[in-house]
Structure formats: structure tokens, C-alpha cells
Design a protein around this motif. Structure first.
Motif, PDB file in Angstrom:
ATOM      1  N   PRO A 349       0.802  -1.236   0.000  1.00 57.30           N
ATOM      2  CA  PRO A 349       0.000   0.000   0.000  1.00 57.30           C
ATOM      3  C   PRO A 349       0.829   1.277   0.000  1.00 57.30           C
ATOM      4  CG  PRO A 349       0.005  -1.022   2.171  1.00 57.30           C
ATOM      5  CD  PRO A 349       0.655  -2.004   1.249  1.00 57.30           C
ATOM      6  N   PHE A 350       0.278   2.292  -0.635  1.00 57.94           N
ATOM      7  CA  PHE A 350       0.840   3.643  -0.546  1.00 57.94           C
ATOM      8  C   PHE A 350       0.570   4.148   0.870  1.00 57.94           C
ATOM      9  CE2 PHE A 350      -0.378   8.275  -1.136  1.00 57.94           C
ATOM     10  CZ  PHE A 350       0.929   8.736  -1.081  1.00 57.94           C
ATOM     11  N   ASP A 351       1.636   4.366   1.644  1.00 56.75           N
ATOM     12  CA  ASP A 351       1.473   4.699   3.062  1.00 56.75           C
ATOM     13  C   ASP A 351       2.692   5.497   3.535  1.00 56.75           C
ATOM     14  OD1 ASP A 351       1.091   4.822   5.803  1.00 56.75           O
ATOM     15  OD2 ASP A 351       0.350   2.755   5.963  1.00 56.75           O
ATOM     16  N   PRO A 352       2.700   6.818   3.334  1.00 54.07           N
ATOM     17  CA  PRO A 352       3.843   7.648   3.728  1.00 54.07           C
ATOM     18  C   PRO A 352       4.184   7.542   5.214  1.00 54.07           C
ATOM     19  CG  PRO A 352       2.401   8.870   2.254  1.00 54.07           C
ATOM     20  CD  PRO A 352       1.680   7.613   2.616  1.00 54.07           C
ATOM     21  N   ALA A 353       3.166   7.397   6.070  1.00 57.06           N
ATOM     22  CA  ALA A 353       3.427   7.281   7.509  1.00 57.06           C
ATOM     23  C   ALA A 353       4.213   6.009   7.806  1.00 57.06           C
ATOM     24  CB  ALA A 353       2.113   7.291   8.285  1.00 57.06           C
ATOM     25  N   ALA A 354       3.801   4.912   7.205  1.00 53.88           N
ATOM     26  CA  ALA A 354       4.527   3.655   7.381  1.00 53.88           C
ATOM     27  C   ALA A 354       5.938   3.767   6.806  1.00 53.88           C
ATOM     28  CB  ALA A 354       3.778   2.516   6.699  1.00 53.88           C
ATOM     29  N   ALA A 390      10.997  11.820  -6.972  1.00 55.14           N
ATOM     30  CA  ALA A 390      11.798  12.642  -6.063  1.00 55.14           C
ATOM     31  C   ALA A 390      10.906  13.483  -5.161  1.00 55.14           C
ATOM     32  CB  ALA A 390      12.749  13.530  -6.860  1.00 55.14           C
ATOM     33  N   SER A 391       9.828  14.022  -5.718  1.00 54.96           N
ATOM     34  CA  SER A 391       8.893  14.837  -4.938  1.00 54.96           C
ATOM     35  C   SER A 391       8.190  13.988  -3.872  1.00 54.96           C
ATOM     36  CB  SER A 391       7.867  15.471  -5.870  1.00 54.96           C
ATOM     37  OG  SER A 391       6.907  16.201  -5.145  1.00 54.96           O
ATOM     38  N   MET A 392       7.792  12.772  -4.247  1.00 54.42           N
ATOM     39  CA  MET A 392       7.121  11.884  -3.292  1.00 54.42           C
ATOM     40  C   MET A 392       8.053  11.463  -2.178  1.00 54.42           C
ATOM     41  SD  MET A 392       4.933   9.558  -5.989  1.00 54.42           S
ATOM     42  CE  MET A 392       3.729  10.316  -7.088  1.00 54.42           C
ATOM     43  N   TRP A 393       9.316  11.167  -2.535  1.00 53.37           N
ATOM     44  CA  TRP A 393      10.272  10.748  -1.518  1.00 53.37           C
ATOM     45  C   TRP A 393      10.651  11.909  -0.590  1.00 53.37           C
ATOM     46  CZ3 TRP A 393      13.358   7.750  -5.762  1.00 53.37           C
ATOM     47  CH2 TRP A 393      12.741   6.502  -5.974  1.00 53.37           C
ATOM     48  N   ALA A 394      10.595  13.128  -1.110  1.00 53.61           N
ATOM     49  CA  ALA A 394      10.898  14.295  -0.268  1.00 53.61           C
ATOM     50  C   ALA A 394       9.916  14.398   0.901  1.00 53.61           C
ATOM     51  CB  ALA A 394      10.864  15.567  -1.108  1.00 53.61           C
ATOM     52  N   ARG A 395       8.696  13.909   0.694  1.00 51.09           N
ATOM     53  CA  ARG A 395       7.671  13.997   1.731  1.00 51.09           C
ATOM     54  C   ARG A 395       7.956  13.082   2.919  1.00 51.09           C
ATOM     55  NH1 ARG A 395       2.902  13.532  -2.757  1.00 51.09           N
ATOM     56  NH2 ARG A 395       3.324  15.526  -3.810  1.00 51.09           N
ATOM     57  N   ILE A 396       8.856  12.128   2.738  1.00 52.67           N
ATOM     58  CA  ILE A 396       9.235  11.277   3.867  1.00 52.67           C
ATOM     59  C   ILE A 396      10.656  11.606   4.331  1.00 52.67           C
ATOM     60  CG2 ILE A 396       7.650   9.430   3.188  1.00 52.67           C
ATOM     61  CD1 ILE A 396      10.146   7.850   2.219  1.00 52.67           C
ATOM     62  N   GLY A 397      11.191  12.723   3.842  1.00 52.46           N
ATOM     63  CA  GLY A 397      12.494  13.184   4.303  1.00 52.46           C
ATOM     64  C   GLY A 397      13.679  12.733   3.486  1.00 52.46           C
ATOM     65  N   VAL A 398      13.441  12.089   2.339  1.00 52.23           N
ATOM     66  CA  VAL A 398      14.538  11.623   1.494  1.00 52.23           C
ATOM     67  C   VAL A 398      14.770  12.659   0.392  1.00 52.23           C
ATOM     68  CG1 VAL A 398      15.329   9.831  -0.089  1.00 52.23           C
ATOM     69  CG2 VAL A 398      14.082   9.206   1.984  1.00 52.23           C
TER      70      VAL A 398
END
Length: 529
Positions: A349-354, A390-398
Motif C-alpha cells: 500500500p501507498f502509506d507515507p506514515a509507514a 523525487a517529490s514523493m520521496w521528499a515527503r518522507i524526508g529523502v
């Protein structure tokens, strides 16, 4: 003399046809990338292979229905679990007039087996031995349930031409080597190479002496083919709309709806047997192009899973691909055709918190930085996809730096495994998962396995499954081993699969052609009204 008339004269000279100049049909087409080499064993990249196949033929080739068809071969006989005997056509000549014989077939398989790119096909095909001028026996080291498929993957060259021109060995594309065979071509196919100017144009002329003409295989009225790489999508479409081009292989997906309203153009579309994925360096102890020193985050499955679960693949489908993609959890080109159960195709699943928690658990609570390398002229919206990731990964601090380049440069670097992370596209029309599992997911060895394992990972359990499946003659047991291998790739997040492309082509309305699921343009079936 204008350019169009000059090209017509070229085809007249090249084919020595008695047709009048006014009868010649020139087919002009374009895409965003270019042909990277003329050496048929130099680069295992589908676009380059598609153009090479106009000149160089194989023992078996896909027909209109994409199923393997006897081509330079007339028959195949399995004489034992490790031996296959191929009968050759007796009326085939190379474009310099010399006849095709078993010597050329043996030479071609030996040359391919020594190449960096084609040994993954030539080695499993077996050792080629001349029986007589028109019979070749192939012997494998062990039983191979799909050995017959490998026989259709190696282009056939002229041994005499290679000897004459110092082309006995395949070009090493990864070293930027330039050879006679990388800039010149001479095969048995329906078209001859007239000129090759990398980055500018490639011109092919009809081979009036092609053996397939009398067999009725040449169903085209095209005498000359002019290919031009045009990097800008808007420029490609403007050239098509003006009549300067007849066909564009890769129209911008955001333009498709508008194109369908233009009565002067025609859309050809369908699913492509190609998986687009992201692979990671899992071999180095210290990651290149990263702010992490002394270790490699991508060796940790939790990090790979975090990046996976931070990707909103449906947003990519909607916003970037404009609906022209099929998200997938499986890293093979065509799971249904490969016998892989539908139930396995379920993404994590798409789950940024996880994803953030996984990073923290792995020791990166504040994320880290690395570089993602991508082509910008090979796959549908390749650069845009990488920027979105890159934009999506930035949201988890990468913090991801995206570096893109033309495919000619990109494919010189990927075999050398120079990247921390990179985009990989893989297409296959053989409908067998072994043609993906062995080159992409097996660890590298000297027998053709792992040649395109750009993450350079080694998983002993996966290698064992692939090795066993390669030799298993019981097809039900073989399929079970394949399914287990595909599941392991998925669960270990060895790569992150994104989607399969839905490929639209666009032509002028007066053009008729066959749309292929391997995204390879085939001029044999093109007509211009």
C-alpha cells in the motif's frame, strides 16, 4: 536537387530497381531517441534492436501476431533433451550477394556468446555446430525447456563480412567503443543501410533481392525509410502535422485526446509488454552520490520498502501518464502471458506514515540524500516520472537529486553499474518469465546471468529458484519455481515496479501499419496511400 529527390535517388542506386523514381515511396518517422549502434550484438536495447532487425534477421522472428515464426530457419527438430537441429533456408543471400550458410549461423552465435549484451541469449541457446551447409545443431549443457526461444534471439551476421572488416567481435558499447560494425551494416534483411548519422538521421533502402519478397512477406509499398531522432515532443508532432513526417513512435501522452480529433492523423494504441521499475545499488558498502558515508542504505530492505510505500503510483498514472499505464506489483513484462497468478499482482500500500517509520527503524529518522539517474528520451515520460518520484520521496524526508541524460549515454553507464539508483525498462515478447528473471534478477556470472542486474544484488535463494527453473522440464514444476522467484523479488523489494506502459503511436491518416506490443516498428507491414 532537394533533399526528398536526393533520397529517392539513393534508394534507386542502393536497390538497383528498375522502378521509376516517381514510384518510390519514402517513409519518414521519428521518436525522441536514436539508434545507438549498428552492431546487432552490441546493444540489447529494444529500440535499437527494432531498427537492427530491418537489416539483420534471426532464425525465428515474431510475425504479425507476435508469435515466433520460422524466418532464416525452415524447421526445428529436438533430437534429445540437450540437442536441437535447425534447418536453414537455401535461398537466402546477404546484401553483398554472398549466400547464407551454417558457417554464418555458427559464427553469429559464437560472436554473440562472447558479447557483453547478447551472451544472455546465446549461451542458453547452446553450442552451435555445423552439420552441413544448411543444418546447424545446438547442444546445451543441460536440458533447457525454452531453448527453442533463445534460438530466435540472436541476429545473424556474415562471417566473411566480419572477417573482411575486422568485426569478429561485438562492439563493447559500455566503453564507447566505435567499430566498423557499429557504424556500418550488412545483413540478409528486407532493408539495407544507406547512411547512419548518429543524432541526425538513419536512412534505409528496400533490398530488392530479399528472399522474403518472393514468399509474399514484403507487404509494404515503402522503398526508402528515413528515421530522425527529434528530442522535443512538440517539434515531433509539428513535423507530423505539417506532413514532414509520416509516423511518430512516441507522441506525448497529454496530446492523445487532441490528436484523436485531427482527421489528418491516426492513433494506434495497445498495451506494451514492458515493465518500468526503479533499481538500487545493493552491492557497494558505501553508496555513490549520497550524503550517507560509510554505509549503503539500500542494502536494508526497510529502506527499499519505505521508498516503495512513499510512491503514489496511481497519481503517476493519472497526472503523468494520463491514464496510459497499468500499475503493477510484479517486475515482469507480461505476468498473465507468463503464467503468473493474478493474485500475486497486489502492490504494497501507498502509506507515507509507514514509510517514515521504516526509515526511522532503519536508522534514518531524518532521511538521507542520494541521486536517481534516468534516461530522458527512452520511456514514456521517463524524466517526468523520476521528478515525481523525487517529490514523493521528499515527503518522507529523502532528498533525491534527479540526473537525466539521453539513452545513448545512459545505456553506456548502466552496465557498469555506476548509479546509486536508476530507472529500468524491460520488454520481452517471448511470453516467458525466464527472459526477465535470469538477466535482471540473478546475480552476475560468466554464463549470461545478471548482465542487466543493475542493482548488482545477490540473493542466494533467488539464484537457486532461477537455476532450477531454467533446467526443469516438467512445465508445471517449472511454473511453480518461476512464481516463487517472482514472489521473492516482490517481497524482498529488490526493485520497485511501477507500471506497464500503454503505448500510443500516431501516423498520418494515409498510413496503414501493424501496432506491436513490443513497441517495435515493423516496416514490412507499412503502406502509404
Amino acid at each position: 536537387m532537394n533533399f526528398r529527390i536526393l533520397l529517392t535517388c539513393l534508394v534507386f542506386i542502393a536497390s538497383t530497381t528498375t522502378a521509376t523514381l516517381t514510384a518510390a515511396k519514402t517513409f519518414r518517422w521519428a521518436s525522441g531517441g536514436d539508434v545507438t549502434t549498428q552492431d546487432p550484438h552490441g546493444q540489447d536495447e529494444s529500440f535499437t534492436k527494432s531498427v537492427n532487425m530491418m537489416i539483420y534477421e534471426r532464425l525465428f522472428q515474431p510475425g504479425k501476431d507476435m508469435f515466433a515464426t520460422p524466418w532464416l530457419a525452415t524447421g526445428l527438430k529436438v533430437t534429445s533433451p540437450t540437442k536441437r537441429v535447425v534447418s536453414l533456408r537455401r535461398d537466402v543471400k546477404f546484401q553483398d550477394g554472398t549466400p547464407l550458410t551454417a558457417d554464418d549461423v555458427v559464427f553469429s552465435f559464437e560472436r554473440a556468446a562472447k558479447s557483453n549484451q547478447y551472451k544472455t541469449y546465446a549461451v542458453p541457446a547452446g553450442v552451435a555446430k555445423k552439420i552441413d551447409d544448411y543444418t546447424v545443431e545446438f547442444t546445451t549443457a543441460a536440458p533447457n525447456p525454452v531453448g527453442h526461444i533463445y534460438l530466435g534471439e540472436v541476429p545473424i551476421m556474415s562471417k566473411k563480412w566480419a572477417e573482411k572488416n575486422g568485426a569478429m567481435f561485438a562492439q563493447d558499447f559500455s566503453t564507447k567503443e566505435v567499430t566498423f560494425a557499429s557504424r556500418n551494416a550488412m545483413g540478409t534483411g528486407p532493408f539495407k543501410l544507406v547512411s547512419y548519422e548518429p543524432g541526425i538521421k538513419t536512412v534505409l533502402a528496400k533490398n530488392a533481392d530479399w528472399w522474403g519478397i518472393k514468399d509474399g512477406r514484403f507487404e509494404s509499398n515503402v522503398d526508402l525509410i528515413e528515421y530522425r531522432p527529434i528530442t522535443n515532443p512538440a517539434t515531433r508532432m509539428a513535423a507530423l502535422q505539417s506532413g514532414e513526417l509520416d509516423f511518430v513512435l512516441d507522441p506525448a501522452v497529454q496530446d492523445i485526446a487532441k490528436i484523436k480529433e485531427d482527421k489528418n492523423l491516426k492513433i494506434w494504441e495497445g498495451d506494451e509488454t514492458r515493465i518500468i521499475s526503479i533499481t538500487f545499488d545493493q552491492a557497494r558498502d558505501e553508496l555513490l552520490f549520497s550524503d550517507v558515508k560509510g554505509k549503503n542504505p539500500f542494502k536494508d530492505k526497510r529502506v527499499r520498502m519505505a521508498l516503495y510505500q512513499a510512491i503514489d503510483v496511481n497519481a503517476i498514472k493519472t497526472s503523468i501518464m494520463r491514464g496510459l499505464s497499468t500499475p503493477t506489483a510484479l517486475a515482469t513484462p507480461s505476468p498473465k502471458a507468463e503464467g503468473i497468478p493474478d493474485a500475486m499482482d497486489k502492490r504494497f500500500p501507498f502509506d507515507p506514515a509507514a514509510a517514515k517509520k521504516l526509515l526511522a527503524d532503519a536508522g534514518y529518522p531524518n532521511g538521507f540524500g542520494f541521486t536517481l539517474h534516468c534516461p530522458n528520451d527512452r520511456y514514456v515520460n521517463d524524466e517526468k516520472i523520476c521528478v515525481a518520484l523525487a517529490s514523493m520521496w521528499a515527503r518522507i524526508g529523502v532528498n533525491t537529486k534527479v540526473e537525466t541524460m539521453p539513452k545513448a549515454q545512459y545505456f553506456q553507464r548502466t552496465p557498469k553499474k555506476e548509479f546509486s539508483a536508476c530507472m529500468q525498462g524491460w520488454g520481452d515478447n517471448n511470453r516467458d518469465a525466464m527472459f526477465t528473471l535470469k538477466p535482471l534478477f540473478h546475480s552476475l556470472n560468466d554464463k549470461g546471468a545478471g548482465d542487466t542486474n543493475y542493482g548488482n544484488f545477490k540473493n542466494a535463494a533467488l539464484d537457486d529458484l532461477i537455476d532450477k527453473a531454467e533446467l526443469e522440464m516438467d512445465m508445471a514444476k517449472r511454473q511453480s519455481l518461476i512464481n516463487q522467484a517472482v514472489e521473492l523479488v516482490k517481497n524482498e523489494v529488490l526493485v520497485i515496479p511501477l507500471h506497464r506502459q500503454v503505448i500510443p503511436w500516431v501516423s498520418r491518416a494515409n498510413v496503414s501499419l501493424i501496432h506491436r506490443s513490443d513497441n517495435k516498428f515493423a516496416p514490412l507491414w507499412v503502406t502509404i496511400k
